[in-house]
Motif scaffolding. Structure first.
Motif, mmCIF file in Angstrom:
data_model
loop_
_atom_site.group_PDB
_atom_site.id
_atom_site.type_symbol
_atom_site.label_atom_id
_atom_site.label_comp_id
_atom_site.label_asym_id
_atom_site.label_seq_id
_atom_site.Cartn_x
_atom_site.Cartn_y
_atom_site.Cartn_z
ATOM 1 N N ASP A 26 0.818 -1.221 0.000
ATOM 2 C CA ASP A 26 0.000 0.000 0.000
ATOM 3 C C ASP A 26 0.846 1.264 0.000
ATOM 4 O OD1 ASP A 26 -2.521 -1.336 0.149
ATOM 5 O OD2 ASP A 26 -2.178 -1.672 2.279
ATOM 6 N N TYR A 27 1.984 1.190 0.707
ATOM 7 C CA TYR A 27 2.817 2.379 0.914
ATOM 8 C C TYR A 27 4.274 2.090 0.544
ATOM 9 C CZ TYR A 27 -1.245 3.684 3.764
ATOM 10 O OH TYR A 27 -2.523 3.964 4.198
ATOM 11 N N PRO A 28 4.558 1.954 -0.745
ATOM 12 C CA PRO A 28 5.923 1.601 -1.163
ATOM 13 C C PRO A 28 6.971 2.659 -0.834
ATOM 14 C CG PRO A 28 4.552 2.204 -3.053
ATOM 15 C CD PRO A 28 3.641 2.079 -1.889
ATOM 16 N N ASP A 29 6.541 3.893 -0.549
ATOM 17 C CA ASP A 29 7.491 4.964 -0.230
ATOM 18 C C ASP A 29 7.799 5.054 1.263
ATOM 19 O OD1 ASP A 29 7.651 5.684 -2.911
ATOM 20 O OD2 ASP A 29 5.984 7.095 -2.743
ATOM 21 N N PHE A 30 7.102 4.289 2.062
ATOM 22 C CA PHE A 30 7.358 4.299 3.501
ATOM 23 C C PHE A 30 8.566 3.419 3.825
ATOM 24 C CE2 PHE A 30 2.771 5.252 5.139
ATOM 25 C CZ PHE A 30 2.752 6.397 4.373
ATOM 26 N N ARG A 31 9.132 3.619 5.012
ATOM 27 C CA ARG A 31 10.203 2.749 5.509
ATOM 28 C C ARG A 31 9.614 1.818 6.570
ATOM 29 N NH1 ARG A 31 15.813 2.587 6.662
ATOM 30 N NH2 ARG A 31 16.115 0.404 7.213
ATOM 31 N N PHE A 32 9.858 0.519 6.419
ATOM 32 C CA PHE A 32 9.302 -0.472 7.335
ATOM 33 C C PHE A 32 10.423 -1.120 8.147
ATOM 34 C CE2 PHE A 32 6.146 0.084 4.091
ATOM 35 C CZ PHE A 32 4.934 0.008 4.768
ATOM 36 N N ILE A 33 10.219 -1.217 9.452
ATOM 37 C CA ILE A 33 11.195 -1.831 10.337
ATOM 38 C C ILE A 33 10.472 -2.792 11.276
ATOM 39 C CG2 ILE A 33 12.863 0.057 10.247
ATOM 40 C CD1 ILE A 33 11.717 1.133 12.836
ATOM 41 N N THR A 34 11.244 -3.723 11.833
ATOM 42 C CA THR A 34 10.678 -4.741 12.712
ATOM 43 C C THR A 34 11.598 -4.954 13.901
ATOM 44 O OG1 THR A 34 9.666 -5.884 10.825
ATOM 45 C CG2 THR A 34 9.873 -7.128 12.856
ATOM 46 N N PHE A 35 11.002 -5.146 15.053
ATOM 47 C CA PHE A 35 11.767 -5.456 16.263
ATOM 48 C C PHE A 35 11.236 -6.732 16.916
ATOM 49 C CE2 PHE A 35 12.261 -0.841 15.816
ATOM 50 C CZ PHE A 35 13.642 -0.750 15.865
ATOM 51 N N PRO A 36 12.148 -7.509 17.545
ATOM 52 C CA PRO A 36 13.599 -7.298 17.636
ATOM 53 C C PRO A 36 14.284 -7.478 16.279
ATOM 54 C CG PRO A 36 12.841 -8.879 19.294
ATOM 55 C CD PRO A 36 11.726 -8.692 18.326
ATOM 56 N N ASN A 37 15.464 -6.901 16.160
ATOM 57 C CA ASN A 37 16.248 -7.020 14.939
ATOM 58 C C ASN A 37 17.187 -8.217 15.102
ATOM 59 O OD1 ASN A 37 17.587 -6.592 12.547
ATOM 60 N ND2 ASN A 37 18.812 -4.883 13.316
ATOM 61 N N LYS A 90 10.948 10.689 6.023
ATOM 62 C CA LYS A 90 10.268 9.498 5.521
ATOM 63 C C LYS A 90 9.368 8.930 6.616
ATOM 64 C CE LYS A 90 12.414 6.753 2.670
ATOM 65 N NZ LYS A 90 11.545 6.676 1.481
ATOM 66 N N ILE A 91 8.182 8.481 6.231
ATOM 67 C CA ILE A 91 7.275 7.843 7.169
ATOM 68 C C ILE A 91 7.837 6.474 7.550
ATOM 69 C CG2 ILE A 91 4.939 6.996 7.573
ATOM 70 C CD1 ILE A 91 5.060 9.998 7.239
ATOM 71 N N ILE A 92 7.916 6.192 8.842
ATOM 72 C CA ILE A 92 8.427 4.921 9.341
ATOM 73 C C ILE A 92 7.272 4.144 9.963
ATOM 74 C CG2 ILE A 92 10.121 3.792 10.816
ATOM 75 C CD1 ILE A 92 11.446 5.658 8.832
ATOM 76 N N ILE A 93 7.120 2.891 9.557
ATOM 77 C CA ILE A 93 6.153 2.009 10.208
ATOM 78 C C ILE A 93 6.918 0.859 10.837
ATOM 79 C CG2 ILE A 93 4.213 0.442 9.896
ATOM 80 C CD1 ILE A 93 3.057 2.257 7.871
ATOM 81 N N SER A 94 6.706 0.675 12.140
ATOM 82 C CA SER A 94 7.464 -0.330 12.888
ATOM 83 C C SER A 94 6.545 -1.396 13.465
ATOM 84 C CB SER A 94 8.232 0.346 14.031
ATOM 85 O OG SER A 94 8.888 -0.612 14.832
ATOM 86 N N ALA A 95 6.904 -2.659 13.243
ATOM 87 C CA ALA A 95 6.232 -3.765 13.919
ATOM 88 C C ALA A 95 6.946 -3.977 15.244
ATOM 89 C CB ALA A 95 6.290 -5.024 13.064
ATOM 90 N N ARG A 96 6.267 -3.646 16.330
ATOM 91 C CA ARG A 96 6.788 -3.637 17.705
ATOM 92 C C ARG A 96 7.671 -2.405 17.915
ATOM 93 N NH1 ARG A 96 5.297 -7.998 20.362
ATOM 94 N NH2 ARG A 96 5.378 -10.109 19.529
ATOM 95 N N TYR A 97 7.773 -2.014 19.175
ATOM 96 C CA TYR A 97 8.625 -0.876 19.526
ATOM 97 C C TYR A 97 8.750 -0.860 21.049
ATOM 98 C CZ TYR A 97 10.795 3.676 18.488
ATOM 99 O OH TYR A 97 11.677 4.721 18.335
ATOM 100 N N VAL A 98 8.934 0.310 21.636
ATOM 101 C CA VAL A 98 9.035 0.429 23.094
ATOM 102 C C VAL A 98 7.791 -0.160 23.760
ATOM 103 C CG1 VAL A 98 9.238 2.066 25.010
ATOM 104 C CG2 VAL A 98 10.488 2.467 22.868
ATOM 105 N N SER A 99 6.676 -0.063 23.103
ATOM 106 C CA SER A 99 5.417 -0.601 23.622
ATOM 107 C C SER A 99 5.514 -2.082 23.952
ATOM 108 C CB SER A 99 4.301 -0.371 22.602
ATOM 109 O OG SER A 99 4.750 -0.655 21.292
ATOM 110 N N SER A 100 6.359 -2.822 23.232
ATOM 111 C CA SER A 100 6.500 -4.252 23.508
ATOM 112 C C SER A 100 7.139 -4.505 24.865
ATOM 113 C CB SER A 100 7.331 -4.927 22.407
ATOM 114 O OG SER A 100 6.610 -4.989 21.206
#
Length: 219
Positions: A26-37, A90-100
């Motif tokens: 949906d958002y190819p211009d966004f940056r996607f990250i995942t934690f833990p790395n 750049k818009i960053i979308i993260s799966a998990r973060y400090v909330s975890s």
């Protein structure tokens, strides 16, 4: 939005990875990250922890030591991987973060210690380590009994493939209680991901998720 980090949160088996992959289309211009790395040196410490390498029997100690493992992993990721994209808008979308950390570690403590823990956690990650605060956290709320079914299906029914947290059903139930507590405290966006004891269709959840993300841009 004042900043540009959106966190997709949820318990194990709640569908975060699946939704993240759909969002990438949906958002190819966004940056996607995942934690833990897990691919990093700091992520290896977390892998060891989840495999039971650090046999800390005192939960009041484990809640803080384990939190530090994850905090260092996020700091390392930010400084070596996505800080430039974030600073450049750049818009960053993260799966998990400090909330975890708030979900999985806080629950090791008695409830009358939760506020003390969260104050410590947010201070060390957002102030001391100075990683970005999210503009919004969207929680994929999947009941424990449903997520358990999905986890076992993903691992072909083999409970031995579940990690330290996934294998403890009572702990996961406590984590959901903690998640709902933090969600109310921090005003998270919530998406109900199950109905009548079964997961909702992936596309239905995804539609709601996209609507919530688009709504953030209109604020």
């Amino acid at each position: 939005m004042e900043n540009k980090l959106i966190v997709i949160e949820g318990l194990d088996g709640g569908g975060k990875t699946t939704q993240l992959e759909l969002l990438k289309k949906d958002y190819p211009d966004f940056r996607f990250i995942t934690f833990p790395n897990y691919g990093s040196s700091s992520g290896q410490i977390i892998s060891n922890y989840l495999d039971g390498a650090y046999n800390e029997m005192n939960p009041s100690v484990s809640a803080y030591t384990a939190s530090c493992f994850y905090a260092v992993d996020r700091y390392t990721s930010f400084k070596t991987d996505w800080e430039e994209d974030y600073r450049n808008g750049k818009i960053i979308i993260s799966a998990r973060y400090v909330s975890s950390n708030a979900i999985y570690q806080m629950t090791k403590l008695p409830s009358d210690k939760w506020e003390e823990y969260m104050s410590w956690l947010f201070d060390i990650e957002y102030n001391k380590f100075a990683i970005p605060k999210p503009s919004a956290t969207i929680f994929l709320d999947m009941p424990i009994e449903v997520s358990r079914q999905l986890l076992l299906k993903r691992n072909n029914g083999d409970t031995k493939k579940l990690d330290l947290h996934e294998s403890d059903l009572q702990f996961m139930s406590s984590c959901r209680k903690a998640a709902l507590y933090v969600a109310e405290r921090e005003n998270w966006e919530m998406i109900s991901c199950a109905e009548n004891g079964s997961p909702k269709p992936i596309n239905e959840i995804h539609k709601i998720l996209v609507e919530k993300i688009e709504g953030l841009f209109r604020k």
